[in-house]
Design a protein around this motif. Structure first.
Motif, PDB file in Angstrom:
ATOM      1  N   THR A 197       0.813  -1.219   0.000  1.00 30.06           N
ATOM      2  CA  THR A 197       0.000   0.000   0.000  1.00 30.06           C
ATOM      3  C   THR A 197       0.850   1.275   0.000  1.00 30.06           C
ATOM      4  OG1 THR A 197      -0.177  -0.128   2.420  1.00 30.06           O
ATOM      5  CG2 THR A 197      -1.952  -1.104   1.109  1.00 30.06           C
ATOM      6  N   SER A 198       2.165   1.161  -0.235  1.00 28.62           N
ATOM      7  CA  SER A 198       3.020   2.333  -0.383  1.00 28.62           C
ATOM      8  C   SER A 198       3.021   2.780  -1.839  1.00 28.62           C
ATOM      9  CB  SER A 198       4.458   2.007   0.040  1.00 28.62           C
ATOM     10  OG  SER A 198       4.528   1.689   1.412  1.00 28.62           O
ATOM     11  N   ARG A 220      -1.986   0.838  -3.922  1.00 32.04           N
ATOM     12  CA  ARG A 220      -3.237   0.475  -3.260  1.00 32.04           C
ATOM     13  C   ARG A 220      -4.178  -0.237  -4.239  1.00 32.04           C
ATOM     14  NH1 ARG A 220      -3.146   6.189  -3.214  1.00 32.04           N
ATOM     15  NH2 ARG A 220      -4.492   7.179  -4.761  1.00 32.04           N
ATOM     16  N   ARG A 251       0.862   1.414   6.406  1.00 27.77           N
ATOM     17  CA  ARG A 251       1.190   1.104   5.010  1.00 27.77           C
ATOM     18  C   ARG A 251       2.220  -0.012   4.925  1.00 27.77           C
ATOM     19  NH1 ARG A 251      -0.316   4.724   0.938  1.00 27.77           N
ATOM     20  NH2 ARG A 251      -1.257   6.674   1.657  1.00 27.77           N
TER      21      ARG A 251
END
Length: 332
Positions: free
Chosen positions: A45-46, A57, A318
């Motif tokens: 999710t970075s 994402r 994240r």
């Protein structure tokens, strides 16, 4: 690899006081690139920057996509005599996996110029802002593939007209003097944004390259880029320092990179750290890649890009985003 495919010779009749030559030579060059590969990205999710990076994402995915944007371009030049030349360049970008054209057809470049070896070059149109060149020349990948720090890091999130190119630009490039050159440009806003002004100074002689560039749209939108590289023969280390202000927030990026020639190939590596104003929001990206030259125009490549972004997304810490690509590139 560019090559001349069309040459036109026109006769011009001398008239009193015109100073025009009897034979004015002009030509047009067609060039381009097809670049396509397979990319796998995990479900991190970075945010992962790069020429073909995706926001972190979107979940785990396999894609057929470019390492560098495929393109078709035209360059023309005419010898006006007395050391003066006129010319143009237009360049289209497209997705070679689907054949879709970019919505802005001549997005990459669209400008006309007058050039003198003694005086320099005056150009008008859509062209890269001066600060782009120090940022590009100190990225081992030249902003291509998932390995590259790319626009987001090298420009520290700064954008102009969607990228690093200014619409409605009027610019001037000096000749090269003892390794030094300079570029200044003004890009009219024409109601789309504030007027942008930019400049750079570059030095390139022997193994050393150094450059400093600035671009500014208003007090809350500007960027300063400083970079250098030194070719030791067996390795070319490089660094970039970028300081920007975007949406009233300060952003800093530091990139350390290197390219290593290996026979008919090039090994590339970089680490970039993007630090926006505030706490717990840094992005650190690692890149590693290898490109093997099958000929002067064709190569195969493999790259890895991995980024970790501080902070939380939807209340959850994240996670690291990692992507790898394997591709084939042909230039003409």
């Amino acid at each position: 690899m560019q090559h001349r495919v069309l040459a036109l010779a026109a006769l011009a009749t001398l008239t009193g006081g015109t100073g025009m030559p009897a034979h004015a030579q002009s030509n047009v060059t067609i060039y381009g690139r097809f670049d396509l590969g397979v990319t796998r990205q995990n479900d991190g999710t970075s945010s992962l920057s790069g020429s073909n990076g995706r926001l972190g994402r979107e979940g785990e995915r396999w894609d057929v996509r470019h390492g560098s944007e495929s393109r078709l371009g035209f360059q023309g030049v005419e010898d006006l005599g007395s050391g003066l030349r006129a010319g143009f360049q237009i360049e289209h970008r497209f997705r070679s996996d689907t054949g879709e054209a970019d919505p802005v057809f001549w997005k990459a470049r669209s400008y006309v110029y007058l050039e003198s070896a003694q005086v320099g070059t005056l150009y008008l149109g859509r062209e890269y802002v001066p600060a782009f060149w120090p940022a590009l020349k100190t990225d081992p990948w030249l902003w291509d593939t998932v390995g590259s720090p790319g626009l987001n890091h090298q420009f520290a999130t700064y954008r102009i007209d969607g990228h690093a190119r200014g619409n409605n630009s009027v610019g001037y490039k000096t000749p090269k003097w003892n390794g030094f050159s300079a570029n200044v440009a003004v890009a009219a806003g024409e109601a789309a944004r504030d007027r942008a002004t930019g400049a750079n100074v570059e030095y390139a002689s022997g193994p050393l390259y150094a450059g400093l560039g600035v671009d500014r749209q208003n007090a809350d939108t500007r960027v300063v880029v400083a970079g250098a590289a030194y070719d030791l023969g067996w390795v070319r280390p490089m660094f970039t320092y970028t300081d920007s202000r975007v949406a009233a927030k300060d952003v800093v990026n530091l990139t350390l990179g290197a390219s290593v020639p290996l026979g008919r190939g090039i090994l590339r590596a970089a680490i970039a750290r993007l630090d926006p104003d505030g706490d717990d929001n840094n992005i650190t990206k690692l890149g590693l890649g290898y490109e093997h030259l099958l000929s002067k125009r064709t190569s195969v490549y493999a790259d890895l890009g991995s980024a970790r972004q501080q902070g939380r997304l939807a209340g959850v810490e994240r996670t690291r985003t990692t992507a790898v690509d394997f591709g084939l590139k042909h230039s003409f």
